[in-house]
Design a protein around this motif. Structure first.
Motif, PDB file in Angstrom:
ATOM      1  N   PHE B  73      43.318  31.711   5.655  1.00  0.00           N
ATOM      2  CA  PHE B  73      44.394  32.048   6.596  1.00  0.00           C
ATOM      3  C   PHE B  73      45.170  30.797   7.037  1.00  0.00           C
ATOM      4  CE2 PHE B  73      41.794  35.960   7.301  1.00  0.00           C
ATOM      5  CZ  PHE B  73      42.756  36.842   6.817  1.00  0.00           C
ATOM      6  N   CYS B  74      44.475  29.661   7.130  1.00  0.00           N
ATOM      7  CA  CYS B  74      45.155  28.418   7.499  1.00  0.00           C
ATOM      8  C   CYS B  74      46.161  28.024   6.435  1.00  0.00           C
ATOM      9  CB  CYS B  74      44.129  27.298   7.641  1.00  0.00           C
ATOM     10  SG  CYS B  74      43.564  27.115   9.302  1.00  0.00           S
ATOM     11  N   ASN B  77      49.058  30.336   6.584  1.00  0.00           N
ATOM     12  CA  ASN B  77      49.905  30.024   7.739  1.00  0.00           C
ATOM     13  C   ASN B  77      50.717  28.750   7.497  1.00  0.00           C
ATOM     14  OD1 ASN B  77      50.873  30.426  10.374  1.00  0.00           O
ATOM     15  ND2 ASN B  77      49.436  28.909  11.156  1.00  0.00           N
ATOM     16  N   LYS B  81      54.011  30.342   7.589  1.00  0.00           N
ATOM     17  CA  LYS B  81      54.224  30.383   9.053  1.00  0.00           C
ATOM     18  C   LYS B  81      54.195  31.822   9.613  1.00  0.00           C
ATOM     19  CE  LYS B  81      55.407  25.896   9.718  1.00  0.00           C
ATOM     20  NZ  LYS B  81      54.586  25.414   8.623  1.00  0.00           N
ATOM     21  N   LEU B  82      53.059  32.482   9.455  1.00  0.00           N
ATOM     22  CA  LEU B  82      52.904  33.847   9.962  1.00  0.00           C
ATOM     23  C   LEU B  82      52.149  33.799  11.286  1.00  0.00           C
ATOM     24  CD1 LEU B  82      51.749  35.456   6.594  1.00  0.00           C
ATOM     25  CD2 LEU B  82      54.014  35.638   7.592  1.00  0.00           C
ATOM     26  N   LYS B  83      52.761  34.353  12.346  1.00  0.00           N
ATOM     27  CA  LYS B  83      52.186  34.262  13.688  1.00  0.00           C
ATOM     28  C   LYS B  83      50.842  35.006  13.783  1.00  0.00           C
ATOM     29  CE  LYS B  83      54.493  33.581  18.030  1.00  0.00           C
ATOM     30  NZ  LYS B  83      55.605  33.990  18.863  1.00  0.00           N
ATOM     31  N   VAL B  85      48.628  35.503  11.596  1.00  0.00           N
ATOM     32  CA  VAL B  85      47.563  34.782  10.897  1.00  0.00           C
ATOM     33  C   VAL B  85      46.908  33.755  11.827  1.00  0.00           C
ATOM     34  CG1 VAL B  85      47.187  33.161   9.012  1.00  0.00           C
ATOM     35  CG2 VAL B  85      48.507  35.211   8.616  1.00  0.00           C
ATOM     36  N   THR B  86      47.722  33.127  12.663  1.00  0.00           N
ATOM     37  CA  THR B  86      47.189  32.164  13.642  1.00  0.00           C
ATOM     38  C   THR B  86      46.181  32.859  14.555  1.00  0.00           C
ATOM     39  OG1 THR B  86      49.442  31.379  13.707  1.00  0.00           O
ATOM     40  CG2 THR B  86      47.921  30.328  15.206  1.00  0.00           C
ATOM     41  N   ILE B 152      48.837  23.134  13.527  1.00  0.00           N
ATOM     42  CA  ILE B 152      48.693  23.864  12.247  1.00  0.00           C
ATOM     43  C   ILE B 152      48.283  22.901  11.129  1.00  0.00           C
ATOM     44  CG2 ILE B 152      49.997  25.110  10.452  1.00  0.00           C
ATOM     45  CD1 ILE B 152      51.553  26.453  12.802  1.00  0.00           C
ATOM     46  N   THR B 156      44.787  23.034   9.131  1.00  0.00           N
ATOM     47  CA  THR B 156      44.790  23.210   7.670  1.00  0.00           C
ATOM     48  C   THR B 156      43.990  22.095   7.005  1.00  0.00           C
ATOM     49  OG1 THR B 156      46.991  24.148   7.908  1.00  0.00           O
ATOM     50  CG2 THR B 156      46.279  23.668   5.674  1.00  0.00           C
TER      51      THR B 156
END
Lengths: 75, 235
Positions: B73-74, B77, B81-83, B85-86, B152, B156
């Motif tokens: 998911f990291c 993201n 840049k999917l909110k 997923v954070t 982020i 990652t």
């Protein structure tokens, strides 16, 4: 009832302490998470209610806010 | 499929799933405990200590799978840049850390009667301990780095480095001579655990997965409400 089933040939202390530790950690995490969730729901509703009526109505129309209100009223 | 990217749909679904999982959790836990503590047979060498396996092994699997999911998911993201997923990885990390600690502690308790020591700096044990530090570093980087982009990037980086450690954990018992036994359950080889022991192991795995699902959904809702509260404060 025989205590042998709990003593487990002298290994009971290891088995029960492992299960006990896991149970306590899981229970702690569950209670803490639930408490935080309830507190945040409550705070969210409180903050929303403090807004001017028009803005509060706007928020109430939002799906997530509606869901929080329902979830909180259920509990 | 697209509706799963819609936060309000996911939030509503999380509420329904939470009620469902909560309802089935307790019965599964009780059945799993009865099988693993009383109905399953003793091991012919380890005796009753083998029962520790029913919580140690699923906990270790959950901690490894959680980290693998977090890394996935990291990276997702970082690239897109999917909110949502954070929210997923923030909800998963404390659960993974908890089960990592459970796996280490129960493994240590199991080690005392089996190996005669609580701890050894053996490759499997050490790499599991390193995973714990990766979890802690990961949680710290999204909690204490306020700049979203930097956070982020840090998450990652830690998750990708942690992935290397996951490979080391998996193959540590094959690459080095370790106190820890090689895996008895494998997707590619024949399982060497007897059926009578696989039942409680499967039940406890299911029980812990249900528990993880409950905590994950509650944490997901917590993170979503936090974002919503920030929105209210901006009004």
């Amino acid at each position: 009832m025989s205590f042998e089933i709990f003593l487990m040939d002298g290994y009971g202390v290891y088995v029960w302490s492992s299960f006990g530790f896991t149970f306590l950690v899981c229970l702690f995490l569950y209670i803490r998470t639930k408490k935080t969730l309830k507190k945040l729901e409550k705070d969210f509703i409180k903050e929303a209610q403090n807004l001017p009526e028009e803005q509060f109505e706007d928020i109430r129309q939002q799906k997530i806010a509606k869901e929080i209100l329902i979830s909180h009223s259920r509990s | 499929m697209i509706k799963f990217l819609n936060p309000s749909y996911v939030f509503k679904l999380s509420g329904k799933l939470l009620s469902l999982f909560k309802a089935v959790l307790l019965p599964i836990v009780v059945v799993g405990l009865i099988f693993s503590l009383f109905l399953s047979p003793k091991d012919y060498i380890q005796g009753d200590t083998v029962r520790i396996m029913y919580i140690h092994v699923p906990s270790a699997w959950i901690s490894l799978l959680s980290f693998a999911a977090i890394s996935f998911f990291c990276i997702l993201n970082f690239l897109f840049k999917l909110k949502n997923v954070t929210l997923i990885y923030k909800s998963l990390a404390p659960i993974g850390l908890t089960f990592n600690i459970i796996a280490i502690v129960t493994g240590s308790i199991w080690g005392q009667p089996t190996w005669g020591t609580w701890w050894a700096w053996d490759a499997r044990l050490t790499s599991m301990l390193i995973l714990m530090f990766f979890y802690i570093a990961f949680i710290f980087s999204y909690k204490f780095i306020n700049n979203s982009d930097r956070s982020i990037k840090a998450c990652t980086l830690i998750s990708v480095l942690g992935l290397i450690n996951l490979v080391i954990i998996k193959y540590s018992v094959e690459w080095w001579s370790t106190l820890h036994q090689p895996s008895s359950i494998s997707l590619t080889r024949e399982t060497t655990v007897h059926f009578s022991m696989l039942i409680p192991l499967g039940l406890m795995l299911l029980a812990l997965i249900m528990y993880v699902a409950v905590i994950f959904l509650m944490k997901y809702r917590i993170e979503t409400i936090r974002i919503k509260r920030k929105g209210i404060r901006k009004l």
